[in-house]
Design a protein around this motif. Structure first.
Motif, PDB file in Angstrom:
ATOM      1  N   VAL A 424     -22.185  17.125  21.524  1.00 56.48           N
ATOM      2  CA  VAL A 424     -22.268  16.168  20.107  1.00 56.48           C
ATOM      3  C   VAL A 424     -20.934  16.033  19.472  1.00 56.48           C
ATOM      4  O   VAL A 424     -20.770  14.929  18.907  1.00 56.48           O
ATOM      5  CB  VAL A 424     -23.339  17.121  19.256  1.00 56.48           C
ATOM      6  N   GLY A 425     -20.126  16.835  19.320  1.00 59.27           N
ATOM      7  CA  GLY A 425     -18.583  16.752  18.817  1.00 59.27           C
ATOM      8  C   GLY A 425     -18.051  15.663  19.477  1.00 59.27           C
ATOM      9  O   GLY A 425     -17.119  14.874  18.658  1.00 59.27           O
ATOM     10  N   TRP A 426     -18.037  15.568  20.864  1.00 51.11           N
ATOM     11  CA  TRP A 426     -17.082  14.803  21.652  1.00 51.11           C
ATOM     12  C   TRP A 426     -17.798  13.457  21.547  1.00 51.11           C
ATOM     13  O   TRP A 426     -17.125  12.373  21.314  1.00 51.11           O
ATOM     14  CB  TRP A 426     -17.033  15.045  22.965  1.00 51.11           C
ATOM     15  N   ILE A 427     -19.003  13.191  21.324  1.00 55.78           N
ATOM     16  CA  ILE A 427     -19.705  11.963  21.069  1.00 55.78           C
ATOM     17  C   ILE A 427     -19.240  11.577  19.615  1.00 55.78           C
ATOM     18  O   ILE A 427     -19.146  10.192  19.474  1.00 55.78           O
ATOM     19  CB  ILE A 427     -21.270  12.022  21.350  1.00 55.78           C
ATOM     20  N   ASN A 428     -19.466  12.394  18.715  1.00 57.69           N
ATOM     21  CA  ASN A 428     -19.164  12.010  17.234  1.00 57.69           C
ATOM     22  C   ASN A 428     -17.562  11.478  17.293  1.00 57.69           C
ATOM     23  O   ASN A 428     -17.335  10.473  16.769  1.00 57.69           O
ATOM     24  CB  ASN A 428     -19.234  13.166  16.593  1.00 57.69           C
ATOM     25  N   HIS A 429     -16.773  12.092  18.079  1.00 52.79           N
ATOM     26  CA  HIS A 429     -15.336  11.822  18.024  1.00 52.79           C
ATOM     27  C   HIS A 429     -15.019  10.349  18.734  1.00 52.79           C
ATOM     28  O   HIS A 429     -14.200   9.604  18.085  1.00 52.79           O
ATOM     29  CB  HIS A 429     -14.450  12.628  18.859  1.00 52.79           C
ATOM     30  N   VAL A 430     -15.950  10.006  19.787  1.00 55.83           N
ATOM     31  CA  VAL A 430     -15.815   8.646  20.528  1.00 55.83           C
ATOM     32  C   VAL A 430     -16.420   7.674  19.144  1.00 55.83           C
ATOM     33  O   VAL A 430     -15.760   6.521  19.142  1.00 55.83           O
ATOM     34  CB  VAL A 430     -16.605   8.514  21.601  1.00 55.83           C
ATOM     35  N   LEU A 431     -17.459   8.012  18.618  1.00 56.34           N
ATOM     36  CA  LEU A 431     -17.810   6.787  17.884  1.00 56.34           C
ATOM     37  C   LEU A 431     -16.999   6.714  16.614  1.00 56.34           C
ATOM     38  O   LEU A 431     -17.124   5.470  16.270  1.00 56.34           O
ATOM     39  CB  LEU A 431     -19.320   7.340  17.136  1.00 56.34           C
ATOM     40  N   GLN A 432     -16.264   7.569  16.213  1.00 49.25           N
ATOM     41  CA  GLN A 432     -15.516   7.557  14.736  1.00 49.25           C
ATOM     42  C   GLN A 432     -14.306   7.088  15.455  1.00 49.25           C
ATOM     43  O   GLN A 432     -13.616   6.294  14.294  1.00 49.25           O
ATOM     44  CB  GLN A 432     -15.239   9.001  14.268  1.00 49.25           C
ATOM     45  N   THR A 433     -13.779   7.186  16.656  1.00 51.74           N
ATOM     46  CA  THR A 433     -12.735   6.345  16.859  1.00 51.74           C
ATOM     47  C   THR A 433     -12.745   5.183  17.413  1.00 51.74           C
ATOM     48  O   THR A 433     -11.611   4.645  18.076  1.00 51.74           O
ATOM     49  CB  THR A 433     -11.495   7.391  17.612  1.00 51.74           C
ATOM     50  N   GLY A 434     -13.830   4.541  17.683  1.00 51.09           N
ATOM     51  CA  GLY A 434     -13.986   3.436  18.345  1.00 51.09           C
ATOM     52  C   GLY A 434     -13.804   3.393  19.971  1.00 51.09           C
ATOM     53  O   GLY A 434     -13.562   2.507  20.573  1.00 51.09           O
ATOM     54  N   GLY A 435     -14.119   4.412  20.470  1.00 51.35           N
ATOM     55  CA  GLY A 435     -13.801   4.528  21.926  1.00 51.35           C
ATOM     56  C   GLY A 435     -12.909   5.702  22.523  1.00 51.35           C
ATOM     57  O   GLY A 435     -12.296   6.420  21.542  1.00 51.35           O
ATOM     58  N   ALA A 436     -12.598   5.851  23.554  1.00 53.10           N
ATOM     59  CA  ALA A 436     -11.930   7.242  24.108  1.00 53.10           C
ATOM     60  C   ALA A 436     -10.850   6.389  24.891  1.00 53.10           C
ATOM     61  O   ALA A 436     -10.472   7.118  25.767  1.00 53.10           O
ATOM     62  CB  ALA A 436     -12.912   7.875  25.044  1.00 53.10           C
ATOM     63  N   ALA A 437     -10.126   5.391  24.664  1.00 51.34           N
ATOM     64  CA  ALA A 437      -9.215   4.890  25.339  1.00 51.34           C
ATOM     65  C   ALA A 437      -8.041   5.874  25.411  1.00 51.34           C
ATOM     66  O   ALA A 437      -7.121   5.848  26.142  1.00 51.34           O
ATOM     67  CB  ALA A 437      -8.624   3.609  24.819  1.00 51.34           C
ATOM     68  N   HIS A 438      -7.713   6.508  24.137  1.00 52.25           N
ATOM     69  CA  HIS A 438      -6.681   7.566  24.011  1.00 52.25           C
ATOM     70  C   HIS A 438      -6.803   8.736  24.819  1.00 52.25           C
ATOM     71  O   HIS A 438      -6.041   9.595  24.995  1.00 52.25           O
ATOM     72  CB  HIS A 438      -6.449   7.887  22.476  1.00 52.25           C
ATOM     73  N   LEU A 439      -8.004   8.883  25.330  1.00 52.67           N
ATOM     74  CA  LEU A 439      -8.412  10.125  26.411  1.00 52.67           C
ATOM     75  C   LEU A 439      -8.208   9.771  27.812  1.00 52.67           C
ATOM     76  O   LEU A 439      -8.433  10.831  28.917  1.00 52.67           O
ATOM     77  CB  LEU A 439      -9.753  10.513  26.145  1.00 52.67           C
ATOM     78  N   LYS A 440      -7.989   8.438  28.078  1.00 53.11           N
ATOM     79  CA  LYS A 440      -7.922   8.209  29.349  1.00 53.11           C
ATOM     80  C   LYS A 440      -6.241   7.739  29.989  1.00 53.11           C
ATOM     81  O   LYS A 440      -5.787   7.145  28.983  1.00 53.11           O
ATOM     82  CB  LYS A 440      -8.721   6.873  29.855  1.00 53.11           C
ATOM     83  N   PRO A 441      -6.030   8.221  31.154  1.00 57.73           N
ATOM     84  CA  PRO A 441      -4.804   7.660  31.509  1.00 57.73           C
ATOM     85  C   PRO A 441      -4.305   6.320  31.814  1.00 57.73           C
ATOM     86  O   PRO A 441      -5.582   5.588  32.356  1.00 57.73           O
ATOM     87  CB  PRO A 441      -4.469   8.601  32.939  1.00 57.73           C
ATOM     88  N   HIS A 442      -3.252   5.833  31.685  1.00 55.16           N
ATOM     89  CA  HIS A 442      -2.959   4.444  32.028  1.00 55.16           C
ATOM     90  C   HIS A 442      -3.159   4.306  33.638  1.00 55.16           C
ATOM     91  O   HIS A 442      -3.443   2.933  34.070  1.00 55.16           O
ATOM     92  CB  HIS A 442      -1.517   3.963  31.869  1.00 55.16           C
ATOM     93  N   ALA A 443      -3.400   5.122  34.419  1.00 56.13           N
ATOM     94  CA  ALA A 443      -3.645   5.056  35.705  1.00 56.13           C
ATOM     95  C   ALA A 443      -4.709   4.272  36.194  1.00 56.13           C
ATOM     96  O   ALA A 443      -4.944   3.795  37.221  1.00 56.13           O
ATOM     97  CB  ALA A 443      -3.505   6.425  36.392  1.00 56.13           C
ATOM     98  N   PHE A 444      -5.928   4.534  35.406  1.00 52.60           N
ATOM     99  CA  PHE A 444      -6.886   3.854  35.335  1.00 52.60           C
ATOM    100  C   PHE A 444      -6.968   2.308  35.564  1.00 52.60           C
ATOM    101  O   PHE A 444      -7.753   1.414  35.895  1.00 52.60           O
ATOM    102  CB  PHE A 444      -8.048   4.135  34.451  1.00 52.60           C
ATOM    103  N   GLN A 445      -5.866   1.742  35.110  1.00 54.25           N
ATOM    104  CA  GLN A 445      -5.619   0.304  34.910  1.00 54.25           C
ATOM    105  C   GLN A 445      -4.426  -0.120  35.949  1.00 54.25           C
ATOM    106  O   GLN A 445      -4.251  -1.102  36.037  1.00 54.25           O
ATOM    107  CB  GLN A 445      -4.944  -0.115  33.583  1.00 54.25           C
ATOM    108  N   GLN A 446      -3.876   0.942  36.987  1.00 53.40           N
ATOM    109  CA  GLN A 446      -2.775   0.628  37.748  1.00 53.40           C
ATOM    110  C   GLN A 446      -3.612   0.459  39.039  1.00 53.40           C
ATOM    111  O   GLN A 446      -4.598   0.998  39.176  1.00 53.40           O
ATOM    112  CB  GLN A 446      -2.139   1.776  37.925  1.00 53.40           C
ATOM    113  N   PRO A 447      -3.032  -0.514  39.976  1.00 54.67           N
ATOM    114  CA  PRO A 447      -3.386  -1.104  41.266  1.00 54.67           C
ATOM    115  C   PRO A 447      -3.501   0.533  42.286  1.00 54.67           C
ATOM    116  O   PRO A 447      -2.202   0.985  41.827  1.00 54.67           O
ATOM    117  CB  PRO A 447      -2.699  -1.994  41.801  1.00 54.67           C
TER     118      PRO A 447
END
Length: 491
Positions: A424-447
């Motif tokens: 519940v806490g982490w879902i609340n965090h994602v809802l309040q911050t408008g997503g979890a882009a800050h929790l994912k590494p840039h590697a997800f966007q790299q080839p």
């Protein structure tokens, strides 16, 4: 904040989430997301049934997979066929009017189940952010976690994190095979994507797995080998645990007969009851007869062979309160098929395990149980009364297993937050911050070639080879000059 509506969540339950767990999950997800007050909210359940021919295909696939597993022939092809059956159901779901009706609900966040790929496609179709729950160990899917092959076992390798040289060789080769299998499993959704998404905007399933804002994994540090985790990966093993209650009187009366010897609990999963061979039942029943403990065995009495007389110390029931019995002070051993929820409950209550794994993630789960030293595994196909009886007695009488189970329970229970509070806490965090882009590494966007620095290695290789070639040329020029000067001097 004042004036804002409460977040609206959609829980897409896959086939791996039973009705009972769905009800409990819905209660958890509809708790107030402002703090940890357990205030239940109303929720609506929308039920959709696939066409009868799809259900028949899925049932046939499940029965075949279980039957093969019981015979020790658990193969990748069985899982592949099972996912193809799920994909066929997904096609019909996306063709129905349910998706259009869900678009009108204006959900803030979707919660999808990770093993069935359909949830990812529905989330993409709705164009909403989503979080994912994974009911089995996360080695079954590649969703971007760093996985050093030197100490992170590949799924189905049956290795631990302590590998010798040949273990690392095996793990490396199986990693290559795992990537190929993942590609094949993802291909089960290709036809659905072509049918329901326009060309030019068609998603790639492997990208959708990494698009999840959060991954909630039904496991715990008490069970898993230590490995790198990304900030958006959260263990919630024990999420469905409830406060324990006194067991019904019929069980208490049976347990009391055996005094301090206690009792053994036997639960091999609801799907397996119908498939056990008469020979296996005979061997298990005979093994239980050799124990001084009572045995409470969940098995459908209607499936019990009439020519096998049940041992005097065995109580067979169609249903039992598993969590409450595991918490009973006189329990001595839990005999299980190695399902993750059952293992989480056993760890919660510090009960040693004898595992009879059958298929899917169960054999790998029991590898971890053995590595953590609070249980022993026996191949289901090789069950013999004498071997099973000796193994159960060993785990009951050797106090090291109980000590290891207690140590694992302490690890699991000593988290600063409960599994529900984490979720519940982490879902609340994602809802309040408008997503979890800050929790994912840039590697997800790299080839892939950038992630593995192949472009850097290629550049350095070209520079190195170029430098060597240039040095060779310069040495050749110097050698010619020196040779020419020496020749002139001799002349």
């Amino acid at each position: 904040m004042a004036g804002q509506r409460e977040p609206l969540l959609l829980l897409l339950a896959g086939l791996l989430l039973p009705e009972l767990l769905l009800s409990e999950a819905a209660k958890i997800f509809t708790m107030t997301l402002l703090g940890f007050k357990e205030v239940e909210k109303s929720y609506k359940v929308i039920t959709w049934f696939a066409p009868e021919d799809c259900n028949r295909e899925l049932k046939k696939s499940i029965e075949f997979t279980i039957g093969e597993g019981l015979e020790g022939r658990g193969r990748f092809e069985n899982i592949f066929e099972y996912l193809k059956s799920l994909a066929l159901q997904c096609k019909h779901l996306l063709r129905s009017d349910i998706v259009d009706s869900l678009k009108n609900e204006n959900f803030d966040l979707l919660v999808v189940e990770g093993f069935d790929f359909c949830g990812f496609l529905v989330a993409e179709k709705l164009g909403k952010p989503f979080v994912t729950t994974l009911p089995c160990t996360f080695g079954t899917l590649d969703f971007g976690l760093p996985s050093p092959i030197s100490y992170v076992p590949v799924f189905t390798s049956f290795l631990t994190d302590q590998m010798d040289f040949w273990g690392r060789v095996k793990n490396f080769l199986m990693f290559i095979g795992f990537l190929m299998k993942q590609w094949k499993l993802h291909s089960t959704s290709d036809d659905i994507i072509k049918e329901h998404f326009q060309e030019g905007s068609r998603p790639v399933l492997s990208h959708l797995l990494r698009k999840a804002e959060l991954w909630f994994v039904n496991s715990d540090f008490a069970f898993e080998f230590a490995r790198p985790l990304l900030p958006n990966t959260v263990y919630i093993g024990g999420l469905m645990a409830k406060p324990t209650k006194a067991v019904p009187q019929e069980f208490e009366t049976f347990i009391a007969k055996f005094g301090d010897s206690g009792f053994v609990l036997v639960v091999l999963g609801s799907m397996v009851d119908s498939f056990q061979s008469q020979n296996v039942l005979k061997e298990m029943n005979s093994a239980f007869a050799h124990l001084p403990q009572g045995v409470i065995w969940r098995y459908k009495s209607s499936h019990w062979p009439k020519d096998i007389k049940l041992s005097a110390n065995v109580k067979m029931v169609d249903w039992l309160p598993q969590n409450d019995l595991l918490a009973h002070p006189r329990i001595r051993l839990f005999v299980t098929h190695g399902g993750l929820n059952s293992i989480m409950e056993a760890i919660q209550h510090a009960v040693p395990i004898v595992g009879l794994p059958i298929f899917a993630d169960q054999p790998g789960n029991m590898v971890r149980v053995e590595a953590k030293k609070f249980g022993v595994s026996i191949s289901f196909k090789q069950i013999k009364a004498e071997t099973l009886a000796l193994t159960m007695k060993q785990v009951i009488e050797d106090k090291r297993y109980k000590s290891a189970a207690v140590a694992a329970s302490i690890i699991m229970r000593s988290h600063p937050l409960t599994p529900t509070q984490r979720l519940v806490g982490w879902i609340n965090h994602v809802l309040q911050t408008g997503g979890a882009a800050h929790l994912k590494p840039h590697a997800f966007q790299q080839p892939w070639y950038e992630q593995y620095l192949l472009d850097v290695f290629l550049f350095l290789l070209v520079v190195t080879l170029g430098s060597l070639w240039l040095c060779g040329k310069l040495l050749g020029v110097v050698a010619k000059v020196l040779y020419g000067a020496r020749k002139q001097k001799k002349a």
